[in-house]
Design a protein around this motif. Structure first.
Motif, PDB file in Angstrom:
ATOM      1  N   MET A   1       5.171  18.320  -4.008  1.00 34.59           N
ATOM      2  CA  MET A   1       4.906  17.618  -5.526  1.00 34.59           C
ATOM      3  C   MET A   1       5.212  16.193  -4.766  1.00 34.59           C
ATOM      4  SD  MET A   1       5.195  17.511  -9.520  1.00 34.59           S
ATOM      5  CE  MET A   1       6.300  17.066 -10.164  1.00 34.59           C
ATOM      6  N   SER A   2       4.414  15.049  -5.387  1.00 35.80           N
ATOM      7  CA  SER A   2       4.876  13.984  -5.860  1.00 35.80           C
ATOM      8  C   SER A   2       4.690  12.719  -7.230  1.00 35.80           C
ATOM      9  CB  SER A   2       4.498  12.783  -4.480  1.00 35.80           C
ATOM     10  OG  SER A   2       2.320  13.561  -5.068  1.00 35.80           O
ATOM     11  N   LEU A   3       5.049  12.067  -7.662  1.00 31.44           N
ATOM     12  CA  LEU A   3       4.473  11.298  -8.322  1.00 31.44           C
ATOM     13  C   LEU A   3       4.681  10.376  -8.190  1.00 31.44           C
ATOM     14  CD1 LEU A   3       5.227  12.187 -12.094  1.00 31.44           C
ATOM     15  CD2 LEU A   3       7.410  10.970 -11.648  1.00 31.44           C
ATOM     16  N   LYS A   4       3.240   9.667  -8.748  1.00 33.45           N
ATOM     17  CA  LYS A   4       3.242   7.853  -8.741  1.00 33.45           C
ATOM     18  C   LYS A   4       3.180   7.672  -9.563  1.00 33.45           C
ATOM     19  CE  LYS A   4       0.955   5.494  -6.437  1.00 33.45           C
ATOM     20  NZ  LYS A   4       2.010   3.889  -4.957  1.00 33.45           N
ATOM     21  N   VAL A   5       3.773   6.156 -10.269  1.00 35.34           N
ATOM     22  CA  VAL A   5       3.822   5.925 -11.494  1.00 35.34           C
ATOM     23  C   VAL A   5       2.458   3.769 -11.070  1.00 35.34           C
ATOM     24  CG1 VAL A   5       5.491   3.659 -13.017  1.00 35.34           C
ATOM     25  CG2 VAL A   5       6.459   5.459 -11.276  1.00 35.34           C
ATOM     26  N   GLU A   6       1.914   4.225 -12.894  1.00 36.82           N
ATOM     27  CA  GLU A   6       1.096   3.458 -12.827  1.00 36.82           C
ATOM     28  C   GLU A   6       0.987   2.760 -13.965  1.00 36.82           C
ATOM     29  OE1 GLU A   6      -2.822   5.322 -12.773  1.00 36.82           O
ATOM     30  OE2 GLU A   6      -2.852   5.993 -10.705  1.00 36.82           O
ATOM     31  N   PHE A   7       1.219   1.139 -13.676  1.00 36.80           N
ATOM     32  CA  PHE A   7       1.784   0.544 -14.726  1.00 36.80           C
ATOM     33  C   PHE A   7       0.005  -0.446 -15.506  1.00 36.80           C
ATOM     34  CE2 PHE A   7       3.839  -3.650 -16.037  1.00 36.80           C
ATOM     35  CZ  PHE A   7       4.131  -3.154 -17.088  1.00 36.80           C
ATOM     36  N   ASP A   8      -0.183  -0.720 -15.977  1.00 40.58           N
ATOM     37  CA  ASP A   8      -1.359  -1.436 -16.873  1.00 40.58           C
ATOM     38  C   ASP A   8      -0.183  -2.349 -17.355  1.00 40.58           C
ATOM     39  OD1 ASP A   8      -2.942  -2.898 -18.404  1.00 40.58           O
ATOM     40  OD2 ASP A   8      -3.782  -0.613 -19.130  1.00 40.58           O
ATOM     41  N   GLU A   9      -0.236  -3.474 -16.586  1.00 43.87           N
ATOM     42  CA  GLU A   9       0.455  -4.890 -16.888  1.00 43.87           C
ATOM     43  C   GLU A   9      -0.033  -5.428 -18.233  1.00 43.87           C
ATOM     44  OE1 GLU A   9       1.105  -9.386 -15.447  1.00 43.87           O
ATOM     45  OE2 GLU A   9       1.648  -7.465 -13.696  1.00 43.87           O
ATOM     46  N   PRO A  10      -1.580  -5.502 -18.503  1.00 44.00           N
ATOM     47  CA  PRO A  10      -1.820  -6.371 -19.700  1.00 44.00           C
ATOM     48  C   PRO A  10      -1.274  -5.722 -20.891  1.00 44.00           C
ATOM     49  CG  PRO A  10      -3.210  -6.529 -17.763  1.00 44.00           C
ATOM     50  CD  PRO A  10      -2.623  -5.831 -17.881  1.00 44.00           C
ATOM     51  N   LYS A  11      -1.252  -4.341 -20.841  1.00 42.76           N
ATOM     52  CA  LYS A  11      -0.611  -3.439 -22.443  1.00 42.76           C
ATOM     53  C   LYS A  11       0.715  -3.403 -22.228  1.00 42.76           C
ATOM     54  CE  LYS A  11      -3.560   0.668 -22.406  1.00 42.76           C
ATOM     55  NZ  LYS A  11      -3.323   2.098 -22.952  1.00 42.76           N
ATOM     56  N   CYS A  12       1.575  -4.153 -21.446  1.00 39.68           N
ATOM     57  CA  CYS A  12       2.714  -4.680 -21.655  1.00 39.68           C
ATOM     58  C   CYS A  12       3.515  -5.422 -22.814  1.00 39.68           C
ATOM     59  CB  CYS A  12       4.033  -4.684 -20.433  1.00 39.68           C
ATOM     60  SG  CYS A  12       5.515  -4.696 -20.715  1.00 39.68           S
ATOM     61  N   VAL A  13       4.337  -4.540 -23.892  1.00 39.20           N
ATOM     62  CA  VAL A  13       4.772  -5.658 -25.009  1.00 39.20           C
ATOM     63  C   VAL A  13       6.351  -6.020 -24.288  1.00 39.20           C
ATOM     64  CG1 VAL A  13       2.907  -4.475 -26.844  1.00 39.20           C
ATOM     65  CG2 VAL A  13       5.231  -3.697 -26.525  1.00 39.20           C
ATOM     66  N   ALA A  14       6.437  -5.916 -23.445  1.00 42.25           N
ATOM     67  CA  ALA A  14       7.841  -6.906 -23.582  1.00 42.25           C
ATOM     68  C   ALA A  14       8.763  -5.812 -24.567  1.00 42.25           C
ATOM     69  CB  ALA A  14       7.869  -8.779 -23.200  1.00 42.25           C
ATOM     70  N   ALA A  15       8.858  -4.442 -24.245  1.00 44.25           N
ATOM     71  CA  ALA A  15      10.177  -3.661 -25.145  1.00 44.25           C
ATOM     72  C   ALA A  15      11.018  -4.155 -24.356  1.00 44.25           C
ATOM     73  CB  ALA A  15       9.626  -2.375 -26.032  1.00 44.25           C
ATOM     74  N   GLY A  16      11.041  -3.208 -22.914  1.00 42.96           N
ATOM     75  CA  GLY A  16      12.087  -3.460 -22.390  1.00 42.96           C
ATOM     76  C   GLY A  16      12.924  -2.171 -22.160  1.00 42.96           C
ATOM     77  N   GLN A  17      11.921  -1.098 -23.256  1.00 40.37           N
ATOM     78  CA  GLN A  17      12.399   0.331 -23.258  1.00 40.37           C
ATOM     79  C   GLN A  17      12.759   1.144 -21.507  1.00 40.37           C
ATOM     80  OE1 GLN A  17      13.978   2.026 -26.234  1.00 40.37           O
ATOM     81  NE2 GLN A  17      13.331  -0.317 -26.148  1.00 40.37           N
ATOM     82  N   CYS A  18      11.775   0.666 -21.438  1.00 39.61           N
ATOM     83  CA  CYS A  18      11.500   1.573 -20.035  1.00 39.61           C
ATOM     84  C   CYS A  18      13.287   0.864 -18.715  1.00 39.61           C
ATOM     85  CB  CYS A  18      10.235   1.405 -18.500  1.00 39.61           C
ATOM     86  SG  CYS A  18      10.041  -0.748 -18.828  1.00 39.61           S
ATOM     87  N   VAL A  19      13.118  -0.188 -18.864  1.00 41.01           N
ATOM     88  CA  VAL A  19      14.474  -0.577 -18.085  1.00 41.01           C
ATOM     89  C   VAL A  19      15.975   0.434 -18.290  1.00 41.01           C
ATOM     90  CG1 VAL A  19      15.317  -2.899 -17.685  1.00 41.01           C
ATOM     91  CG2 VAL A  19      13.081  -3.099 -17.597  1.00 41.01           C
TER      92      VAL A  19
END
Length: 67
Positions: A1-19
């Motif tokens: 199994m593999s995992l790929k991260v896709e990120f929709d930059e225009p949706k980002c609200v800069a909350a920083g939770q992911c970081v």
């Protein structure tokens, strides 16, 4: 199994939770705080972090594709 991260930059609200939950996979730009993906193909030991980052994103900007 593999995992790929896709990120929709225009949706980002800069909350920083992911970081906060996955600092090896995400960072934030200095100028506007928008997240950037450091590693879009995490290793298996990072899958839980990637899943948590996607779950806590308030803008639902992170999508994980498992294959």
């Amino acid at each position: 199994m593999s995992l790929k991260v896709e990120f929709d930059e225009p949706k980002c609200v800069a909350a920083g939770q992911c970081v906060m939950v996955a600092p090896d996979l995400f960072d934030q730009r200095d100028e506007d705080g928008v997240a950037i993906v450091l590693d879009d193909s995490p290793s298996p030991d990072q899958y839980d972090e990637a899943r948590e980052a996607a779950a806590v994103c308030p803008a639902a900007a992170i999508r994980l594709v498992e294959g």
